[in-house]
Design an enzyme around this catalytic site. Sequence first.
Site, short mmCIF file in Angstrom:
data_model
loop_
_atom_site.label_atom_id
_atom_site.label_comp_id
_atom_site.label_asym_id
_atom_site.label_seq_id
_atom_site.Cartn_x
_atom_site.Cartn_y
_atom_site.Cartn_z
N GLU A 211 7.05 0.52 10.05
CA GLU A 211 6.86 -0.26 11.28
C GLU A 211 5.92 0.50 12.22
O GLU A 211 6.06 1.71 12.39
CB GLU A 211 8.21 -0.53 11.96
CG GLU A 211 8.08 -1.48 13.12
CD GLU A 211 9.39 -2.18 13.49
OE1 GLU A 211 10.23 -2.41 12.61
OE2 GLU A 211 9.55 -2.51 14.68
N ASP B 65 11.60 2.55 9.66
CA ASP B 65 11.41 2.34 11.10
C ASP B 65 11.57 3.70 11.78
O ASP B 65 12.68 4.10 12.13
CB ASP B 65 12.46 1.34 11.63
CG ASP B 65 12.29 1.13 13.13
OD1 ASP B 65 11.16 1.18 13.62
OD2 ASP B 65 13.32 0.91 13.80
N ASP C 278 19.19 0.58 13.19
CA ASP C 278 17.97 1.22 12.66
C ASP C 278 17.82 0.97 11.16
O ASP C 278 16.71 0.77 10.67
CB ASP C 278 18.00 2.74 12.92
CG ASP C 278 18.01 3.06 14.41
OD1 ASP C 278 16.99 2.81 15.07
OD2 ASP C 278 19.04 3.53 14.89
#
Lengths: 179, 179
Positions: free
Chosen positions: B71, B11, B143
């Site tokens: 992502e 991410d 995260d």
Amino acid sequence: MIQPVRILGLDPGSRTTGFGIVDVINRQHIYVASGCIKTIPNDELAGRIGVIVENLNEIIEVYRPNQAAVEQVFVNVNPAATLMLGQARGAAVAALVMRGLPVYEYTALQVKQAVVGKGKAAKEQVQHMVVQMLGLSGTPQSDAADGLAVALTHALRNHSLAGRIGLRDIQIKGGRFQP
Amino acid sequence: MIQPVRILGLDPGSRTTGFGIVDVINRQHIYVASGCIKTIPNDELAGRIGVIVENLNEIIEVYRPNQAAVEQVFVNVNPAATLMLGQARGAAVAALVMRGLPVYEYTALQVKQAVVGKGKAAKEQVQHMVVQMLGLSGTPQSDAADGLAVALTHALRNHSLAGRIGLRDIQIKGGRFQP
């Protein structure tokens, strides 16, 4: 002993990354190569980044530059375009960093000021001055000219580049040599 | 023979890149590792990209994933932040591509739908479901949880991943296996 400095200049764009390679020997600027890396429109991200990274690796392999200068991009009004531009630029700098090249950044304003002498110069003026400064017989494509212009900016802003590269303990900061 | 698939989920963010590594064996999802790569605020671009690339190289070296899922970022309202995000993401994907990892992309909506079951889920729900699905004893940092969530999304959207990885001539398109 004065060693030639070979600068790889990059102008990353969301679709086309212009590159130019210039040698600096005794304050002279000598054209080595220039061109464009074009990604395939509508290709997926990994594919587009693969094209940038593989071509840069090949350029570095063939020409063996020892410094890299990258144009700081204008932030676009369109967020999706800005993201694409950022991704292309991040991938290009990643490729340079992975090859151990020191990377210097210059804004478009700095490039125009260094090459044309004023910050508000048109693209054609940049192309024209690149041709003059390097004594080229033809005019390179616009993105390639921008790549060469960034390389020249790095050379011009560090006049003593060729004279100092042989010294040890050079401190590098903010795109300038600080002896 | 069924071989385990090891997925590295990422991410990417402008300051922090979350990562999570998950093994898929016989439709089971097994936690391997997760964490964050943090860049130094106000560091120059080459420095920030160097941190991302070097840490990802080390993670790939140590854990040897064979697939990567990233992502797709939301486009931020702030153009400068969007550019920084793009650069971090471009660098991360460049590091994956240079290591020969196939890269799959999933939108935040797809991740939430796959992990929580609805696209409008809060960050805490994603963390909660990641803990449940992987049977973790603690809650990973936000995260890191997002990195694990992307890896799980790739596993869940390709149910037969573990069963098919041994086959030849698999066609991969748009983040899905197409046998």
